[in-house]
Design an enzyme around this catalytic site. Structure first.
Site, mmCIF file in Angstrom:
data_model
loop_
_atom_site.group_PDB
_atom_site.id
_atom_site.type_symbol
_atom_site.label_atom_id
_atom_site.label_comp_id
_atom_site.label_asym_id
_atom_site.label_seq_id
_atom_site.Cartn_x
_atom_site.Cartn_y
_atom_site.Cartn_z
ATOM 1 N N ARG A 183 20.998 11.633 30.258
ATOM 2 C CA ARG A 183 21.018 11.743 28.787
ATOM 3 C C ARG A 183 20.273 13.154 28.383
ATOM 4 N NH1 ARG A 183 17.192 11.337 24.826
ATOM 5 N NH2 ARG A 183 17.746 10.474 22.643
ATOM 6 N N ASP A 236 18.742 15.330 26.460
ATOM 7 C CA ASP A 236 17.835 15.237 25.107
ATOM 8 C C ASP A 236 17.630 16.536 24.395
ATOM 9 O OD1 ASP A 236 15.779 13.564 23.644
ATOM 10 O OD2 ASP A 236 14.510 15.356 23.977
ATOM 11 N N GLU A 276 22.979 14.173 23.737
ATOM 12 C CA GLU A 276 22.302 13.724 22.568
ATOM 13 C C GLU A 276 22.286 14.759 21.618
ATOM 14 O OE1 GLU A 276 18.432 12.378 20.068
ATOM 15 O OE2 GLU A 276 18.458 14.203 21.541
#
Ligand code: GLC
Length: 651
Positions: free
Chosen positions: A290, A292, A334
């Site tokens: 993920r 960020d 993200e």
């Protein structure tokens, strides 16, 4: 070797030099491994160059940088455990593995859910019961001492938080989950590191090499000039985007908290560092990163320093690195940004389908809450219908809430198109979900109030925002029933929209807000902690009691997960087309599929609703079968009746 990609003469010559550079690293490898690596490298070389050239191509040392990167990739590949190399091969053949209808994500803070990585393994039966195939283990890597933004201020990207275990525990967790078909996702915080990371320490000691990893400015001239167009992410907790460092007599760029130093991605060494980290973690068995806060990676004067084209180039290059050395790995961006900016994270134009594999569908989440509050799906339908098309090779991460706040990302244009005033509607949603609006069922709190923009984001557990907390407190049995239906209609949306549904810890058993954060000095003032509780295993133990709140919600979720897994129409590669339901309280959409069209119907109100049977007939559904209720729907009356918050997946 044949010219598999028909590289142009320049790229071919460069590739030959890259191959010469990696040969010594591959020496001693199994000849078939060597061949596979070189084939992959050649296959993806152009993608890599196309990502890197716009950002680093002007650098006098571009070629040495590229050769170093190539050696790093080869080293990562050589160090890759056999079992993961097998997974790589398997996924070369099944690149759609993360798009499948059987995918279901579960997201939690490791400490709050299970205490440690070993604890996660011990809870495996729980995930399996839910049908989860993807676990996002939050706050796994070693973060800053003290305040650390819930683990998003990294002190050591290669070490596991010692409270949770060590690298071997992470490897063991990934291995045992993988063997049961569950993929592990962890965060890779790309935009910044903690102020106690060794890179910062060396920069503080005056090491110019490391000072170049950050944005440091003498005096306020540049920071002031940038500030003119920069928004504030945490206007109340951490106002401004720069923090004065006394020891350096300089201002460090700190978009988030003062202790999170933004990394300088114009420096190719930062890119190399991150690639090495990524390879190292991938070799422990992490399958999804993920990425960020990616929107912020590239700064450009006179802009809001978000979503710059170079971000997409960098992400394409990072993704290509994984495709070359660790192809089993997927990247999830993200980027909590508006629809027009969001699609670039999957790649548009020359980057089509080459950037991230997965991205959060922030708009879907926001529109769901908006529709629920107004009992009206028209804004949702309009906004989602206007959503730009995405490549067939990607998947949305669909969710109803996450560990962060909910920001009312509804554009003025979308609001106006359905006769609403954008600012007034956003203000209404803040009022509604903090419980201030008359008749609201919600219990939430404001996060990041910004007097300059009028923004008031909202924190709260799903169940509390959906009315369960209030109804239980008031002993309102009907309110409890309705809130459970709201929770389930929401899950029917994210399980049935197309993408990987992400269930956030506690929501599967209707956990409510945790007000205890106010007593914790590092958390007080950050209302996001209200929806990051410790897992309530006593409540979870009631999940098999069909009469309990927990049992009703859990059974509903498991039912949806099973229905999803037997619905091939929900494979993420097919499109979702929003339909006009002919009833403002119903959200309707179709997913055309070779087996026949899937039509989803969701009633966003507490009143019974109807839609015309023609809506289904127009999509070839003469005798629709409901995948959730597992029964045929009779169209004889010419209408389809929907109970309050009803959900239908019709095929
Ligand atoms: C992401 C995280 C959020 C964090 C921020 C800074 O948005 O989800 O929790 O505060 O990045 O790292």
């Amino acid at each position: 070797m044949q010219n598999v990609l028909h590289l142009g003469p320049d790229a071919r010559a460069l590739f030959e030099r890259v191959r010469d550079a990696v040969e010594p690293v591959l020496e001693g490898s199994d000849p078939r491994d060597r061949q596979i690596f070189l084939l992959r490298f050649e296959r993806w070389f152009q993608n890599l160059l196309d990502g890197l050239r716009p950002v680093y191509g002007h650098h006098p040392d571009f070629e040495p940088f590229l050769l170093q990167l190539a050696r790093d990739l080869a080293e990562g590949f050589v160090a890759r455990p056999e079992a993961l190399k097998e997974l790589d091969l398997e996924r070369d053949l099944t690149p759609d593995w993360f798009q499948r209808e059987s995918m279901l994500g579960y997201v939690f803070y490791v400490d709050r859910f299970a205490g440690s990585l070993e604890g996660v393994e011990a809870r495996r039966p729980y995930f399996e019961e839910m049908g989860a195939t993807y676990l996002h283990l939050m706050s796994t890597l070693q973060a800053r001492e003290g305040e650390n933004d819930g683990g998003y201020a990294i002190r050591d990207y290669r070490e596991v938080d010692p409270e949770l275990g060590d690298r071997e525990d992470l490897r063991a967790t990934c291995t045992s989950l993988r063997e049961r078909g569950i993929s592990v996702c962890i965060d890779l915080v790309l935009n910044h590191c903690a102020d106690d990371h060794p890179w910062v320490q060396r920069a503080r000691e005056g090491d110019a090499h490391y000072q170049d990893y950050f944005y440091l400015f003498e005096g306020r001239t540049a920071p002031d000039a940038y500030e003119r167009t920069l928004p504030e992410v945490f206007p109340d907790l951490a106002p401004g985007n720069f923090t004065y460092q006394e020891d350096l007599d300089a201002w460090a760029w700190t978009t988030f908290h003062a202790y999170q130093w933004d990394l300088n991605w114009t420096n190719p060494n930062v890119f190399l560092e991150m690639v090495r980290i990524m390879l190292d973690l991938a070799n422990l068995g992490v399958e999804v990163f993920r990425l960020d806060a990616v929107a912020f990676l590239w700064k450009r004067f006179g802009t809001d320093c978000q979503n710059q084209p170079e971000v997409h180039d960098l992400l394409q290059a990072l993704r290509t690195c994984s495709k070359i050395a660790t192809p089993a790995v997927a990247h999830k961006a993200e980027a909590i940004v508006g629809p027009r900016d969001l699609v670039h994270y999957f790649g548009t134009g020359r980057r089509y389908g080459k950037v991230a594999n997965i991205a959060y569908h922030n708009s879907l989440m926001v529109q769901f809450w908006s529709a629920l509050a107004s009992r009206d799906a028209r804004l949702m339908s309009h906004a989602l219908a206007a959503f730009p098309r995405t490549p067939a090779s990607i998947a949305w991460g669909t969710y109803l809430r996450c560990h962060d706040d909910i920001g009312w990302a509804i554009s003025d244009d979308d609001a106006a198109a359905v006769g609403l005033d954008g600012a007034a509607h956003r203000a209404f949603l803040s009022e509604y979900y903090t419980g201030a609006f008359p008749g609201s069922h919600a219990r939430g709190r404001v996060f990041g109030a910004n007097p300059k923009t009028g923004d008031r984001r909202v924190s709260g557990m799903l169940a509390s925002l959906a009315g369960l907390e209030k109804a239980l407190e008031e002993g309102d049995a009907e309110g409890v029933d309705l809130s459970i239906e709201r929770i389930l209609v929401g899950h029917a949306l994210i399980f049935g929209f197309g993408g990987i549904p992400l269930v956030y810890m506690g929501d599967e058993v209707g956990m409510r807000n945790d007000y205890g954060y106010e007593a914790v000095p590092e958390h007080r003032g950050d209302s996001r902690w209200m929806h990051r509780p410790a897992m309530d295993w006593t409540a979870a133990a009631r999940r098999h009691d069909p009469g309990s709140v927990e049992g009703r919600i859990f059974a509903g979720l498991v039912g949806l997960a099973r229905a999803r897994a037997r619905t091939p129409h929900l494979h993420a590669s097919y499109t979702t087309d929003v339909l006009d339901a002919g009833n403002p309280h119903v959200f309707a959409y179709a997913r055309p599929h070779p087996l026949g069209t899937f039509v989803g119907l969701l009633n966003v109100s507490e009143a019974p609703q109807e839609v015309s049977a023609d809506l289904l007939r127009d999509h070839g559904l003469e005798r629709p079968y409901d995948q959730i209720a597992q029964g045929f729907v009779d169209l004889g009356s010419g209408r389809v009746r929907l109970a309050p918050y009803d959900r239908r997946w019709l095929i």
